[in-house]
Design an enzyme around this catalytic site. Structure first.
Site, PDB file in Angstrom:
ATOM      1  N   CYS A 178       0.875  -1.179   0.000  1.00  0.00           N
ATOM      2  CA  CYS A 178       0.000   0.000   0.000  1.00  0.00           C
ATOM      3  C   CYS A 178       0.914   1.231   0.000  1.00  0.00           C
ATOM      4  CB  CYS A 178      -0.962  -0.017   1.194  1.00  0.00           C
ATOM      5  SG  CYS A 178      -0.144   0.043   2.798  1.00  0.00           S
ATOM      6  N   THR A 179       0.371   2.392   0.263  1.00  0.00           N
ATOM      7  CA  THR A 179       1.160   3.625   0.147  1.00  0.00           C
ATOM      8  C   THR A 179       2.317   3.691   1.145  1.00  0.00           C
ATOM      9  OG1 THR A 179      -0.932   4.674  -0.402  1.00  0.00           O
ATOM     10  CG2 THR A 179       0.954   6.138  -0.045  1.00  0.00           C
TER      11      THR A 179
END
Ligand SMILES: [Zn+2]
Ligand SMILES: [Zn+2]
Length: 314
Positions: A178-179
């Site tokens: 994810c980020t």
């Protein structure tokens, strides 16, 4: 190369915070003293934040947070930015540090194996590996890892609903990303709970992988939750995945439409940007409130009347 003026920090830490409200008050004051702006979430389960400020103030902040034994294991992703990444400061208490439907999961007890950026880089091309993007549509639409599996979700809350699509990978090595890594803590734990056996997660997410390992094989841009909206992470083999909204040539230059009522975040090439005077359509170009285009497509938020001390006194 010029020095960028601001630093942007992205961090999270699962830890026990006994009194989130008291912590919030103290933390809000700390950020004010250091002139930081951004968004911080405090919960019994930990701390999640992204703030920006001058490099020396960011440095003091990191030192202070790390000096607290509860956050000894915290990992700060430090990026630079030409523009202040936030106009305001919000420090809030919530029930979870990232909104999910997985409130029963404690990543401190069980989570996928953490891969550091270099380990991820070495493992990602293994034919037995499936890269799983656990982010939402608006994020993976502007960029993702080459060949990654994405999910049609509008919100991380909906991640568990997509489990049936993942059953086919049960005998593979699943690597979630994810980020900044926080969503993977619970997403990977959830996969383990559901009988997946080989579950890994990219520690520190796309951002840390970009900073420490050059971002190889990340195609497009990485969506971030601040004024920059997207950032480049791949300096090794970048690929443009989007096209100019006006002329359809390959382009990943993201701007905000100059019409404040629209503010559409779109890819518009340099030439079309000037031709359209920063607007995404002719309607927006002639809008009475249209802002002056200076070639950046970035507009400082109006903070007149904003009081950063708001929310501090109760
Ligand atoms: Zn164009
Ligand atoms: Zn527009």
């Amino acid at each position: 190369m010029h020095m960028k003026k601001y630093n942007v920090l992205l961090y999270y830490c699962y830890t026990q915070i006994e009194d989130p409200e008291q912590f919030r008050q103290e933390h809000h004051l700390l950020c004010l003293e250091l002139n930081l702006r951004g968004r911080i979430i405090v919960a019994h389960e930990g701390l999640n934040g992204t703030v920006s400020g001058l490099p020396e103030d960011c440095e003091k902040y990191m030192q202070y947070v790390r000096s607290d034994p509860r956050f000894a294991g915290i990992d700060f992703k430090v990026d630079a930015s030409d523009v202040p990444a936030f106009a305001k400061l919000h420090v809030r208490v919530k029930s979870e540090i990232v909104h999910s439907s997985l409130t029963h999961i404690n990543p401190r007890q069980k989570t996928g194996i953490h891969l550091e950026p270099e380990e991820f880089k070495a493992l990602k091309n293994d034919p037995d590996v499936v890269l799983l993007d656990v982010r939402s549509n608006y994020e993976h639409h502007v960029g993702k890892f080459k060949d990654a599996v994405t999910l049609d979700i509008e919100n991380f809350r909906d991640f568990p609903d997509k489990l049936n699509e993942l059953e086919q990978y049960k005998d593979k090595k699943i690597v979630t990303y994810c980020t900044g890594g926080i969503k993977c803590e619970k997403a990977s734990a959830y996969l383990l709970e559901k009988g997946f056996e080989n579950v890994y997660q990219l520690h520190g997410g796309i951002i840390k992988y970009g900073i420490e390992a050059g971002g190889e094989d990340f195609e497009g841009k990485c969506y971030v939750f601040d004024n920059r909206i997207t950032v480049d992470v791949n300096t090794i083999n970048p690929v443009v995945v989007s096209t100019c909204y006006i002329c359809s040539t390959p382009c990943d230059r993201m701007i905000n439409c100059a019409n404040p009522a629209c503010n559409n975040h779109v890819a518009i090439c340099e030439a079309c940007g000037w031709k359209m005077d920063g607007a995404c359509s002719e309607t927006c170009q002639t809008h009475p409130d249209k802002r002056t285009y200076d070639g950046t497509g970035y507009y400082q938020k109006n903070t007149i009347g904003y009081n950063p001390y708001k929310g501090l006194q109760r």
